[in-house]
Design a protein around this motif. Sequence first.
Motif, mmCIF file in Angstrom:
data_model
loop_
_atom_site.group_PDB
_atom_site.id
_atom_site.type_symbol
_atom_site.label_atom_id
_atom_site.label_comp_id
_atom_site.label_asym_id
_atom_site.label_seq_id
_atom_site.Cartn_x
_atom_site.Cartn_y
_atom_site.Cartn_z
ATOM 1 N N VAL A 190 0.838 -1.202 0.000
ATOM 2 C CA VAL A 190 0.000 0.000 0.000
ATOM 3 C C VAL A 190 0.875 1.254 0.000
ATOM 4 N N THR A 191 1.948 1.232 0.795
ATOM 5 C CA THR A 191 2.855 2.376 0.858
ATOM 6 C C THR A 191 3.535 2.615 -0.482
ATOM 7 N N GLU A 192 3.973 1.532 -1.147
ATOM 8 C CA GLU A 192 4.621 1.685 -2.452
ATOM 9 C C GLU A 192 3.629 2.198 -3.496
ATOM 10 N N ALA A 193 2.367 1.802 -3.382
ATOM 11 C CA ALA A 193 1.351 2.299 -4.307
ATOM 12 C C ALA A 193 1.162 3.801 -4.128
ATOM 13 N N LYS A 194 1.134 4.259 -2.897
ATOM 14 C CA LYS A 194 0.988 5.687 -2.636
ATOM 15 C C LYS A 194 2.226 6.458 -3.105
ATOM 16 N N ALA A 195 3.383 5.863 -2.928
ATOM 17 C CA ALA A 195 4.607 6.517 -3.374
ATOM 18 C C ALA A 195 4.613 6.679 -4.891
ATOM 19 N N LEU A 196 4.136 5.668 -5.611
ATOM 20 C CA LEU A 196 4.052 5.776 -7.065
ATOM 21 C C LEU A 196 3.066 6.865 -7.476
ATOM 22 N N ALA A 197 1.950 6.974 -6.750
ATOM 23 C CA ALA A 197 0.947 8.002 -7.057
ATOM 24 C C ALA A 197 1.494 9.400 -6.840
ATOM 25 N N CYS A 198 2.482 9.534 -5.970
ATOM 26 C CA CYS A 198 3.060 10.847 -5.663
ATOM 27 C C CYS A 198 4.201 11.221 -6.593
ATOM 28 N N ARG A 199 4.436 10.422 -7.619
ATOM 29 C CA ARG A 199 5.436 10.753 -8.623
ATOM 30 C C ARG A 199 4.752 11.070 -9.943
ATOM 31 N N LEU A 200 5.327 11.979 -10.714
ATOM 32 C CA LEU A 200 4.781 12.271 -12.028
ATOM 33 C C LEU A 200 4.982 11.056 -12.934
ATOM 34 N N PRO A 201 3.956 10.672 -13.705
ATOM 35 C CA PRO A 201 4.109 9.478 -14.555
ATOM 36 C C PRO A 201 5.318 9.554 -15.477
ATOM 37 N N ALA A 202 5.594 10.762 -16.022
ATOM 38 C CA ALA A 202 6.725 10.890 -16.941
ATOM 39 C C ALA A 202 8.046 10.572 -16.261
ATOM 40 N N GLU A 203 8.132 10.839 -14.943
ATOM 41 C CA GLU A 203 9.367 10.535 -14.216
ATOM 42 C C GLU A 203 9.588 9.037 -14.063
ATOM 43 N N THR A 204 8.524 8.262 -14.189
ATOM 44 C CA THR A 204 8.634 6.804 -14.038
ATOM 45 C C THR A 204 8.667 6.082 -15.380
#
Length: 393
Positions: A99-113
């Motif tokens: 759950v924490t990793e999912a929230k961390a991904l949501a807090c990054r811009l998609p282009a950065e990933t």
Amino acid sequence: MRTAPSRPPGKLGIALRAADRERLKKMAYGHRTEHRLRMRAQVVLHAARGHSNARIARATGLHLDTVRCWRGRFAEHGLGALADRERSGRPPSFTALQVTEAKALACRLPAETGVPLARWSCPELAAELSVRGITGPVSASTVRRWLRDDALKPWQHRSWIFITDPGFRAKTQRVLDLYARTWRGVPLGEDEYVISADEKTSIQARCRCHPTLAPGQARAMRVNHTYGRGGALAYLAAYDTHAAKVFGRTEPTTGIDPFMHLVAQVIAQEPYVSAKRVFWIVDNGSSQRGKKAADRLSAAFPNAVMVHTPVHASWLNQVEIYFSVVQRKVVTPNDFTDLTQVGDRLRAFEDRYNATAQPFQWKFTTSDLDDLLARLDQHTADRHEESSAAPGA
């Protein structure tokens, strides 16, 4: 030897205290009570009248076993027994780390990933979590529930402008002081006034090709999409921030002359014509920009003082709040036959607004200004550290 008479089967005696009876009545007949609690309260009330379980089941429409259960629970444990018992529930399908990793991904811009998206949606996040192996298959609703816990909404965005005016604090301080009826540390007198002025450009007259239909039962007002253009005009307004009074006029376009006409319209009236000073809060539009505009104003009207907001800070100008009211209540949806009708509607709305208006409850103070600047400084420092720590920096 005589024995005590046995209780009829299916009839467990219930004796209620007055306080419990009142609480049960509120539960049984309250509009905001959950249905399950309402039915349980009705069972107990029927039982307190001496009704049998079969009769209660017929009256409430519940199963006989359900009536027997809640009647028995109340008899043994009282009013608190009508609530649901705690359930262990199904064990969680995802770990706290996932759950924490999912929230961390949501807090990054998609282009950065490396994802070619402008912003995340819950379905896109759910798919990406599975692709990356962070979780197994997960539904979008589950991801939405995780994000809701921390009020995360990565699908939303807001635009903003970074402060570039080197005199931002000093200019903002002047405007906020005027709203608090202070100028350079001295309270304003009763014969000094604060006016907020600006221009609302290009208000069009859109002539709909079919008449607008009034709202009806289960039907919103309908405005035809196709229209003819009937021209556009500018609406200039001056707002007395403490008297909550608007002075407006329409002009074919904006510019120095239309703005000076607005000032003349206001200054020619009492109490402004005999005022000691009238402060005019304006933004940095072409007709009010710079010292030249301030000198031109004071030359034409000796008691007028022009005060500029910082660059890109029109939100400090209270007349913008009035313009937002005009946009919602007068201009939208735009359905006018010609520009004359636009002007008549705006003037009529001014009279309507002035009849009941109250000063805006301005809450942004100098303390809020200091907090804002401190946060921006910290944000700038954090971004500088990130840039310095980046590889190759």
